[in-house]
Scaffold this active site. Structure first.
Site, PDB file in Angstrom:
ATOM      1  N   GLY A  12     -19.125  24.879  16.475  1.00 32.12           N
ATOM      2  CA  GLY A  12     -20.275  25.262  15.654  1.00 32.12           C
ATOM      3  C   GLY A  12     -20.621  24.251  14.577  1.00 32.12           C
ATOM      4  O   GLY A  12     -21.799  24.035  14.271  1.00 32.12           O
ATOM      5  N   ASN A  13     -19.590  23.590  14.006  1.00 26.99           N
ATOM      6  CA  ASN A  13     -19.851  22.679  12.889  1.00 26.99           C
ATOM      7  C   ASN A  13     -20.524  21.371  13.314  1.00 26.99           C
ATOM      8  O   ASN A  13     -20.947  20.600  12.468  1.00 26.99           O
ATOM      9  CB  ASN A  13     -18.563  22.394  12.103  1.00 26.99           C
ATOM     10  CG  ASN A  13     -17.513  21.668  12.929  1.00 26.99           C
ATOM     11  OD1 ASN A  13     -17.397  21.888  14.130  1.00 26.99           O
ATOM     12  ND2 ASN A  13     -16.745  20.802  12.296  1.00 26.99           N
ATOM     13  N   LYS A 127     -17.750  41.158  21.147  1.00 32.69           N
ATOM     14  CA  LYS A 127     -18.391  40.011  20.498  1.00 32.69           C
ATOM     15  C   LYS A 127     -19.614  40.464  19.682  1.00 32.69           C
ATOM     16  O   LYS A 127     -20.609  40.918  20.258  1.00 32.69           O
ATOM     17  CB  LYS A 127     -18.805  39.023  21.599  1.00 32.69           C
ATOM     18  CG  LYS A 127     -19.552  37.831  21.131  1.00 32.69           C
ATOM     19  CD  LYS A 127     -18.637  36.703  20.740  1.00 32.69           C
ATOM     20  CE  LYS A 127     -19.436  35.610  20.064  1.00 32.69           C
ATOM     21  NZ  LYS A 127     -18.614  34.647  19.369  1.00 32.69           N
ATOM     22  N   LYS A 206     -17.337  29.716  24.721  1.00 33.63           N
ATOM     23  CA  LYS A 206     -17.757  28.363  25.085  1.00 33.63           C
ATOM     24  C   LYS A 206     -16.575  27.451  25.445  1.00 33.63           C
ATOM     25  O   LYS A 206     -16.730  26.517  26.227  1.00 33.63           O
ATOM     26  CB  LYS A 206     -18.613  27.731  23.990  1.00 33.63           C
ATOM     27  CG  LYS A 206     -17.842  27.285  22.758  1.00 33.63           C
ATOM     28  CD  LYS A 206     -18.037  25.814  22.469  1.00 33.63           C
ATOM     29  CE  LYS A 206     -17.153  25.252  21.398  1.00 33.63           C
ATOM     30  NZ  LYS A 206     -16.183  26.001  20.673  1.00 33.63           N
ATOM     31  N   LYS A 268      -9.317  28.297  22.599  1.00 38.94           N
ATOM     32  CA  LYS A 268      -9.198  26.835  22.756  1.00 38.94           C
ATOM     33  C   LYS A 268      -7.873  26.488  23.441  1.00 38.94           C
ATOM     34  O   LYS A 268      -7.840  25.695  24.388  1.00 38.94           O
ATOM     35  CB  LYS A 268      -9.277  26.125  21.389  1.00 38.94           C
ATOM     36  CG  LYS A 268     -10.606  26.336  20.705  1.00 38.94           C
ATOM     37  CD  LYS A 268     -10.710  25.526  19.421  1.00 38.94           C
ATOM     38  CE  LYS A 268     -11.769  26.085  18.500  1.00 38.94           C
ATOM     39  NZ  LYS A 268     -13.097  26.278  19.105  1.00 38.94           N
TER      40      LYS A 268
HETATM   41  P1  ADP Z   1     -15.575  26.525  16.771  1.00 40.04           P
HETATM   42  O1  ADP Z   1     -16.964  26.764  16.295  1.00 40.04           O
HETATM   43  O2  ADP Z   1     -15.235  25.070  16.746  1.00 40.04           O
HETATM   44  O3  ADP Z   1     -15.245  27.196  18.070  1.00 40.04           O
HETATM   45  P2  ADP Z   1     -13.745  28.459  15.504  1.00 40.04           P
HETATM   46  O4  ADP Z   1     -13.967  28.967  14.114  1.00 40.04           O
HETATM   47  O5  ADP Z   1     -14.010  29.384  16.633  1.00 40.04           O
HETATM   48  O6  ADP Z   1     -14.613  27.121  15.612  1.00 40.04           O
HETATM   49  O7  ADP Z   1     -12.241  27.937  15.633  1.00 40.04           O
HETATM   50  C1  ADP Z   1     -11.681  27.005  14.705  1.00 40.04           C
HETATM   51  C2  ADP Z   1     -10.903  27.725  13.605  1.00 40.04           C
HETATM   52  O8  ADP Z   1      -9.677  28.266  14.111  1.00 40.04           O
HETATM   53  C3  ADP Z   1     -10.428  26.855  12.463  1.00 40.04           C
HETATM   54  O9  ADP Z   1     -11.424  26.661  11.493  1.00 40.04           O
HETATM   55  C4  ADP Z   1      -9.235  27.651  11.897  1.00 40.04           C
HETATM   56  O10 ADP Z   1      -9.627  28.374  10.764  1.00 40.04           O
HETATM   57  C5  ADP Z   1      -8.897  28.650  12.999  1.00 40.04           C
HETATM   58  N1  ADP Z   1      -7.491  28.731  13.400  1.00 40.04           N
HETATM   59  C6  ADP Z   1      -6.887  29.893  13.722  1.00 40.04           C
HETATM   60  N2  ADP Z   1      -5.621  29.698  14.087  1.00 40.04           N
HETATM   61  C7  ADP Z   1      -5.386  28.368  14.014  1.00 40.04           C
HETATM   62  C8  ADP Z   1      -4.250  27.556  14.295  1.00 40.04           C
HETATM   63  N3  ADP Z   1      -3.103  28.082  14.747  1.00 40.04           N
HETATM   64  N4  ADP Z   1      -4.351  26.223  14.099  1.00 40.04           N
HETATM   65  C9  ADP Z   1      -5.517  25.689  13.654  1.00 40.04           C
HETATM   66  N5  ADP Z   1      -6.629  26.414  13.380  1.00 40.04           N
HETATM   67  C10 ADP Z   1      -6.595  27.746  13.565  1.00 40.04           C
HETATM   68 MG    MG Z   2     -15.194  29.353  18.418  1.00 39.52          MG
END
Ligand code: ADP
Ligand code: MG
Length: 305
Positions: A12-13, A127, A206, A268
């Site tokens: 998203g960023n 969701k 995604k 992820k």
């Molecule tokens: P994106 O839009 O890139 O999919 P998300 O917010 O869905 O972003 O996922 C990234 C976030 O996951 C990070 O900002 C962090 O706060 C969170 N996060 C949760 N658990 C972990 C972890 N074990 N290690 C790193 N980040 C984590």
């Molecule tokens: Mg995400």
């Protein structure tokens, strides 16, 4: 390990930073910064396939449908997903075209992703999408949740991606040498009933869809770009440990131990596991600004078999 084809999933960023509203100008500037790094990889000879999230954009499109429904017919979520793929694909294409100056063609594929109509996710929508409402009235007939202090919000199922309807077109474009943007927002979810495709109101993750794309194009490397440089253990606690290298077995073990929550890091790492189990060589999870460094193994979390 020889790396030629890289699938990159943009978080998203890449389009909207945390403190931003999401004006077109903001999104254009952000995507331009991200594409700067992608172009470096293209110039180094890598074949790049891109995918991206669409949460804020499809949310905005849904609000536009809702607010204008008395003037023009509102469109369902699958159509809104297609609109967001066109919108985001267009601004990525333009940013890349302006930098590549004709050296490569850039093509966005409006992508349908097949889901199973019997996926248990359809019984348990999780969701949240679209605007918050102060009363449940506008959501009549739809599934919704009440979030304290914020209001009522629609929830939709998030089924697993099974296959990409436009798979062959994407493969052909990659073979031809195009930079391809596909499966945006996890793809438009469709089910097949007696051979007929039908759009469904759902949202596919995604990162999981990006992995299906990475398998489809035979990627050597799958890169997930987000807003943290490393995958961590005990994330956000005083015992936090940043991971640089991770084996498939470790990834599975830490996943089971609950280090990666659903809806953020969970999908992820799951996508990474899926890719490696289906013959992929390596996965990188890192932050946007560390892309080129991570490819050289100087940053990020590297996951291998
Ligand atoms: P994106 O839009 O890139 O999919 P998300 O917010 O869905 O972003 O996922 C990234 C976030 O996951 C990070 O900002 C962090 O706060 C969170 N996060 C949760 N658990 C972990 C972890 N074990 N290690 C790193 N980040 C984590
Ligand atoms: Mg995400």
């Amino acid at each position: 390990m020889i790396i030629k084809t890289i699938v990159i999933a943009l978080g998203g960023n890449a389009l909207i930073r945390h403190s931003q509203k999401g004006t077109l100008e903001e999104q254009l500037e952000n995507i331009d910064d991200t594409m700067e790094q992608i172009v470096k990889l293209i110039e180094e000879g890598y074949e790049i396939v891109l995918t991206h999230g669409n949460g804020p954009q499809v949310g905005a499109i849904l609000i536009q449908q809702e607010e204008a429904k008395d003037k023009v017919p509102a469109m369902p979520l699958d159509v809104c997903g297609a609109m967001s793929q066109g919108f985001i694909g267009y601004i990525i294409q333009k940013a890349l075209d302006n930098k590549l100056k004709g050296k490569k063609s850039v093509t966005t594929v409006v992508t349908q992703v097949l889901v199973d109509k019997n996926d248990p996710a359809f019984q348990n929508p999780t969701k949240p999408v679209g605007p918050f409402y102060s009363t449940p009235e506008p959501l009549k007939g739809k599934r919704y949740v009440h979030i304290p202090n914020k209001g009522y919000r629609r929830v939709v199922p998030s089924p697993k991606p099974m296959d990409i309807v436009e798979r062959q077109s994407i493969i052909d474009l990659v073979k031809k040498g195009d930079i391809v943007i596909a499966c945006g927002g996890g793809g438009i979810p469709v089910i097949k009933e007696e051979g007929i495709l039908k759009g469904v109101e759902a949202v596919i993750d995604k990162d999981l869809a990006g992995e299906v794309l990475a398998q489809a194009v035979g990627a050597d490397l799958f890169v997930i770009l987000t807003d943290v440089e490393n995958v961590c253990l005990n994330y956000g606690t005083p015992d936090e440990i940043k991971l640089n290298n991770l084996t498939l077995e470790q990834a599975k073990q830490y996943m089971e131990e609950g280090h990666f929550p659903p809806g953020s890091m969970g999908p992820k790492v799951q996508a990474a596991i899926n890719f490696l189990e289906h013959g992929g060589q390596a996965v990188i999870i890192t932050s946007l600004d560390k892309l080129t460094q991570a490819i050289k193994r100087n940053a990020g979390t590297y996951i291998t078999r």
